[in-house]
Design a protein around this motif. Structure first.
Motif, PDB file in Angstrom:
ATOM      1  N   PRO A 198      43.180 -66.000   6.881  1.00 22.61           N
ATOM      2  CA  PRO A 198      44.292 -66.022   7.828  1.00 22.61           C
ATOM      3  C   PRO A 198      45.587 -66.445   7.153  1.00 22.61           C
ATOM      4  N   GLU A 199      46.698 -66.035   7.715  1.00 23.23           N
ATOM      5  CA  GLU A 199      47.988 -66.395   7.127  1.00 23.23           C
ATOM      6  C   GLU A 199      48.198 -67.905   7.161  1.00 23.23           C
ATOM      7  N   CYS A 200      47.920 -68.528   8.294  1.00 19.71           N
ATOM      8  CA  CYS A 200      48.074 -69.974   8.465  1.00 19.71           C
ATOM      9  C   CYS A 200      46.812 -70.535   9.115  1.00 19.71           C
ATOM     10  N   LYS A 201      46.403 -71.695   8.651  1.00 22.22           N
ATOM     11  CA  LYS A 201      45.220 -72.333   9.215  1.00 22.22           C
ATOM     12  C   LYS A 201      45.307 -73.833   8.968  1.00 22.22           C
ATOM     13  N   SER A 202      44.908 -74.620   9.948  1.00 20.10           N
ATOM     14  CA  SER A 202      44.878 -76.068   9.745  1.00 20.10           C
ATOM     15  C   SER A 202      43.527 -76.463   9.160  1.00 20.10           C
ATOM     16  N   CYS A 203      43.518 -77.520   8.376  1.00 21.30           N
ATOM     17  CA  CYS A 203      42.299 -78.023   7.736  1.00 21.30           C
ATOM     18  C   CYS A 203      42.323 -79.540   7.851  1.00 21.30           C
ATOM     19  N   LEU A 204      41.245 -80.122   8.344  1.00 27.63           N
ATOM     20  CA  LEU A 204      41.197 -81.569   8.535  1.00 27.63           C
ATOM     21  C   LEU A 204      41.078 -82.272   7.190  1.00 27.63           C
ATOM     22  N   ASP A 205      42.016 -83.148   6.897  1.00 28.56           N
ATOM     23  CA  ASP A 205      42.080 -83.856   5.617  1.00 28.56           C
ATOM     24  C   ASP A 205      41.105 -85.027   5.607  1.00 28.56           C
ATOM     25  N   TRP A 206      40.244 -85.113   4.591  1.00 23.69           N
ATOM     26  CA  TRP A 206      39.193 -86.139   4.608  1.00 23.69           C
ATOM     27  C   TRP A 206      39.750 -87.549   4.460  1.00 23.69           C
ATOM     28  N   SER A 207      40.848 -87.710   3.701  1.00 20.91           N
ATOM     29  CA  SER A 207      41.364 -89.055   3.472  1.00 20.91           C
ATOM     30  C   SER A 207      42.323 -89.496   4.568  1.00 20.91           C
ATOM     31  N   ALA A 208      43.199 -88.600   5.021  1.00 20.63           N
ATOM     32  CA  ALA A 208      44.161 -88.957   6.070  1.00 20.63           C
ATOM     33  C   ALA A 208      43.579 -88.766   7.464  1.00 20.63           C
ATOM     34  N   ARG A 209      42.532 -87.914   7.561  1.00 21.06           N
ATOM     35  CA  ARG A 209      41.898 -87.578   8.842  1.00 21.06           C
ATOM     36  C   ARG A 209      42.888 -86.973   9.817  1.00 21.06           C
ATOM     37  N   ARG A 210      43.815 -86.241   9.254  1.00 22.16           N
ATOM     38  CA  ARG A 210      44.773 -85.444  10.011  1.00 22.16           C
ATOM     39  C   ARG A 210      44.852 -84.080   9.333  1.00 22.16           C
ATOM     40  N   SER A 211      45.547 -83.156   9.949  1.00 20.82           N
ATOM     41  CA  SER A 211      45.541 -81.784   9.446  1.00 20.82           C
ATOM     42  C   SER A 211      46.503 -81.582   8.287  1.00 20.82           C
ATOM     43  N   HIS A 212      46.078 -80.734   7.347  1.00 20.18           N
ATOM     44  CA  HIS A 212      46.995 -80.182   6.363  1.00 20.18           C
ATOM     45  C   HIS A 212      46.917 -78.655   6.443  1.00 20.18           C
ATOM     46  N   LEU A 213      47.732 -77.962   5.675  1.00 20.47           N
ATOM     47  CA  LEU A 213      47.896 -76.517   5.817  1.00 20.47           C
ATOM     48  C   LEU A 213      47.005 -75.750   4.852  1.00 20.47           C
ATOM     49  N   ALA A 214      46.223 -74.819   5.407  1.00 21.19           N
ATOM     50  CA  ALA A 214      45.388 -73.926   4.605  1.00 21.19           C
ATOM     51  C   ALA A 214      45.841 -72.485   4.856  1.00 21.19           C
ATOM     52  N   GLY A 215      44.985 -71.525   4.547  1.00 22.18           N
ATOM     53  CA  GLY A 215      45.338 -70.119   4.715  1.00 22.18           C
ATOM     54  C   GLY A 215      46.215 -69.616   3.578  1.00 22.18           C
ATOM     55  N   ARG A 216      46.697 -68.381   3.721  1.00 21.60           N
ATOM     56  CA  ARG A 216      47.494 -67.767   2.652  1.00 21.60           C
ATOM     57  C   ARG A 216      48.796 -68.521   2.417  1.00 21.60           C
ATOM     58  N   LEU A 217      49.379 -69.080   3.483  1.00 26.28           N
ATOM     59  CA  LEU A 217      50.613 -69.841   3.303  1.00 26.28           C
ATOM     60  C   LEU A 217      50.346 -71.123   2.520  1.00 26.28           C
ATOM     61  N   GLY A 218      49.260 -71.821   2.834  1.00 22.67           N
ATOM     62  CA  GLY A 218      48.913 -73.022   2.077  1.00 22.67           C
ATOM     63  C   GLY A 218      48.703 -72.722   0.605  1.00 22.67           C
ATOM     64  N   ARG A 219      48.022 -71.617   0.335  1.00 26.39           N
ATOM     65  CA  ARG A 219      47.791 -71.226  -1.058  1.00 26.39           C
ATOM     66  C   ARG A 219      49.103 -70.847  -1.736  1.00 26.39           C
ATOM     67  N   GLY A 220      49.954 -70.115  -1.005  1.00 25.55           N
ATOM     68  CA  GLY A 220      51.229 -69.705  -1.579  1.00 25.55           C
ATOM     69  C   GLY A 220      52.111 -70.882  -1.935  1.00 25.55           C
ATOM     70  N   ILE A 221      52.107 -71.904  -1.083  1.00 25.60           N
ATOM     71  CA  ILE A 221      52.922 -73.095  -1.361  1.00 25.60           C
ATOM     72  C   ILE A 221      52.388 -73.840  -2.575  1.00 25.60           C
ATOM     73  N   LEU A 222      51.059 -73.973  -2.684  1.00 29.14           N
ATOM     74  CA  LEU A 222      50.471 -74.648  -3.845  1.00 29.14           C
ATOM     75  C   LEU A 222      50.817 -73.899  -5.132  1.00 29.14           C
TER      76      LEU A 222
END
Length: 224
Positions: free
Chosen positions: A166-190
């Motif tokens: 997917p273009e954008c997707k939320s992913c639950l962060d194990w350390s913060a226990r809040r969402s970070h950005l996944a999907g193609r946009l997350g990869r593009g930013i990284l």
């Protein structure tokens, strides 16, 4: 449960300590050999081979062949998201394999989660994009706004390539226990971060380490 998905089989595959360690190593997003994964898991090569076969048959990893060499990677981002959520649950309940040390604060600050940015900076980025209206929606139903798409294009982040992700997707962060950005946009930013030279990854770790000016440049570029 007699009907529906067989979660017991997946849980059994992940639940073995050796297999769990190999899956965690693949969260770096890199393809690793059977020998490298055996070393990560602390097991013999023959034992690792059996585990990898089971993980492959279970659809959790995929095998890439290059000549005589075989490399293994996570099957897709869905597997990474499940592993990240399990890491969060384990951390929440105090199930830590080692004591915290010098690397722990760095992992919590910024790290790779399969192919996107996680840790405190990943959460702040996600929150900032939502606050400014770059991302709209909630939970798994998030998308780029028109203004957000124009902003990403201006930064040189190309999302036009066809992909099952997917273009954008939320992913639950194990350390913060809040969402970070996944999907193609997350990869593009990284990828953009690394291409700009703002940060790098120390060999053999998921840590994302920013340069002295890199973090400030990253925050300025994405306005958070």
């Amino acid at each position: 449960m007699k009907d529906g998905p067989d979660i017991a089989r997946i849980a059994n595959l992940i639940g073995d300590p050796g297999r769990a360690n190999m899956l965690a190593a693949l969260m770096s997003g890199k393809a690793l050999t059977a020998g490298e994964l055996a070393s990560e898991a602390g097991i013999r090569g023959q034992t690792a081979s059996g585990h990898l076969t089971r993980l492959e048959e279970g659809g959790l990893i995929q095998r890439d062949r290059q000549g005589r060499h075989h490399y293994f990677r996570l099957a897709d981002g869905d597997v990474a998201q499940v592993l990240e959520a399990l890491m969060g649950l384990a951390a929440k309940n105090g199930q830590l394999r080692t004591r915290t040390g010098p690397r722990d604060p760095e992992l919590r600050h910024a790290r790779v989660c399969y192919n996107h940015l996680a840790g405190n900076l990943g959460v702040l980025l996600y929150d900032g994009l939502k606050a400014r209206g770059v991302l709209v929606g909630e939970g798994d139903d998030i998308a780029l706004s028109d203004a957000g798409r124009a902003e990403m294009a201006a930064l040189g982040i190309d999302l036009s390539a066809k992909s099952r992700s997917p273009e954008c997707k939320s992913c639950l962060d194990w350390s913060a226990r809040r969402s970070h950005l996944a999907g193609r946009l997350g990869r593009g930013i990284l990828d953009h971060m690394f291409a700009q030279g703002w940060a790098s990854r120390p060999e053999g770790t998921r840590i994302v380490r920013f340069t002295g000016l890199g973090e400030a440049a990253f925050r300025k570029a994405f306005n958070f």
